[in-house]
Design a protein around this motif. Sequence first.
Motif, short mmCIF file in Angstrom:
data_model
loop_
_atom_site.label_atom_id
_atom_site.label_comp_id
_atom_site.label_asym_id
_atom_site.label_seq_id
_atom_site.Cartn_x
_atom_site.Cartn_y
_atom_site.Cartn_z
N ASN A 69 31.84 24.93 88.13
CA ASN A 69 31.10 25.57 87.05
C ASN A 69 30.28 24.51 86.32
O ASN A 69 30.76 23.40 86.09
CB ASN A 69 32.05 26.26 86.07
CG ASN A 69 32.71 27.48 86.67
OD1 ASN A 69 32.20 28.05 87.63
ND2 ASN A 69 33.83 27.88 86.12
N CYS A 70 29.08 24.89 85.95
CA CYS A 70 28.19 24.00 85.20
C CYS A 70 28.79 23.72 83.83
O CYS A 70 29.35 24.62 83.20
CB CYS A 70 26.81 24.66 85.08
SG CYS A 70 25.65 23.73 84.07
N ASP A 71 28.68 22.48 83.37
CA ASP A 71 29.22 22.13 82.06
C ASP A 71 28.42 22.73 80.91
O ASP A 71 28.96 22.91 79.82
CB ASP A 71 29.24 20.60 81.90
CG ASP A 71 30.30 19.95 82.78
OD1 ASP A 71 31.25 20.64 83.19
OD2 ASP A 71 30.18 18.74 83.06
N PHE A 77 28.11 26.81 90.90
CA PHE A 77 27.13 26.33 91.86
C PHE A 77 27.81 25.38 92.83
O PHE A 77 28.86 24.83 92.56
CB PHE A 77 25.94 25.65 91.17
CG PHE A 77 26.25 24.32 90.55
CD1 PHE A 77 25.91 23.14 91.21
CD2 PHE A 77 26.88 24.23 89.33
CE1 PHE A 77 26.20 21.92 90.66
CE2 PHE A 77 27.16 23.00 88.76
CZ PHE A 77 26.82 21.84 89.43
N ASP A 78 27.18 25.22 94.00
CA ASP A 78 27.70 24.31 95.03
C ASP A 78 27.13 22.91 94.79
O ASP A 78 25.93 22.71 94.82
CB ASP A 78 27.31 24.78 96.43
CG ASP A 78 28.10 26.01 96.85
OD1 ASP A 78 29.22 26.19 96.35
OD2 ASP A 78 27.60 26.78 97.68
N MET A 79 28.04 21.96 94.56
CA MET A 79 27.64 20.58 94.31
C MET A 79 27.92 19.75 95.56
O MET A 79 29.07 19.69 96.02
CB MET A 79 28.41 20.00 93.13
CG MET A 79 28.14 18.53 92.89
SD MET A 79 29.05 17.90 91.48
CE MET A 79 27.98 18.47 90.18
N PRO A 80 26.91 19.11 96.13
CA PRO A 80 27.16 18.25 97.29
C PRO A 80 27.83 16.94 96.84
O PRO A 80 27.46 16.37 95.82
CB PRO A 80 25.76 17.98 97.86
CG PRO A 80 24.83 18.24 96.74
CD PRO A 80 25.49 19.20 95.81
N HIS A 128 31.28 13.19 86.59
CA HIS A 128 31.93 13.69 85.37
C HIS A 128 31.12 14.81 84.73
O HIS A 128 31.68 15.75 84.20
CB HIS A 128 32.10 12.55 84.36
CG HIS A 128 33.09 11.53 84.78
ND1 HIS A 128 34.43 11.80 84.89
CD2 HIS A 128 32.95 10.24 85.16
CE1 HIS A 128 35.07 10.73 85.30
NE2 HIS A 128 34.19 9.75 85.47
N LYS A 129 29.81 14.69 84.78
CA LYS A 129 28.95 15.71 84.20
C LYS A 129 28.38 16.56 85.32
O LYS A 129 27.68 16.07 86.19
CB LYS A 129 27.83 15.05 83.40
CG LYS A 129 27.14 15.99 82.48
CD LYS A 129 26.28 15.24 81.50
CE LYS A 129 25.76 16.22 80.47
NZ LYS A 129 24.98 15.55 79.45
#
Length: 180
Positions: A69-71, A77-80, A128-129
């Motif tokens: 989840n976006c901070d 969203f899918d984060m590579p 972290h972010k």
Amino acid sequence: MRKLAAYTIPFVGLKIGSHGFEYEIGKELFEHFEYEDFNNANLHVDLVLDKKATMMELFFETSGTVNVNCDLTNEPFDMPISGSLRLVVNFGDEFNDENEELLILPHGEYEINIAQYVYEIIVLAVPHKRIHPGIEDGTLKSDVLDKLEELSPKGTNEDNDNEENIDPRWNKLKNLLNDK
């Protein structure tokens, strides 16, 4: 512990030399470690075990995506991500994993469980972010973003005009910084 049997490598039967292992990582590994920051995971781990006469070297390479989840907006969203680790396995009198790059197994051990190391590589590879890529390029439409925009301070030009109306005592304090 039975769920992590797939991550156990019986090295006693392996010949001296390099051996390759591949793992497909899903959410199950993180559920075992009670890590709930990922909504889902689709990762690939390549492991090269280089067995030598008195020690072993393990080279981990991981890549793939984790759904987080976006901070800012809490939108998933899918984060590579990608990560690597080199681990030296030596043999001694007792188990010792205090050093992050050296693992000492007791003499007589015949297998190693790598689940903890795979878990750590992946978790440490996540920044972290976590910012949704749609925020950076402006394509994400969200109620949260609209509300943030509505509540954000407006007009930087007004701030410059307000500096002229500042109490003169504050200006004297600013002079202290300039009088060096």
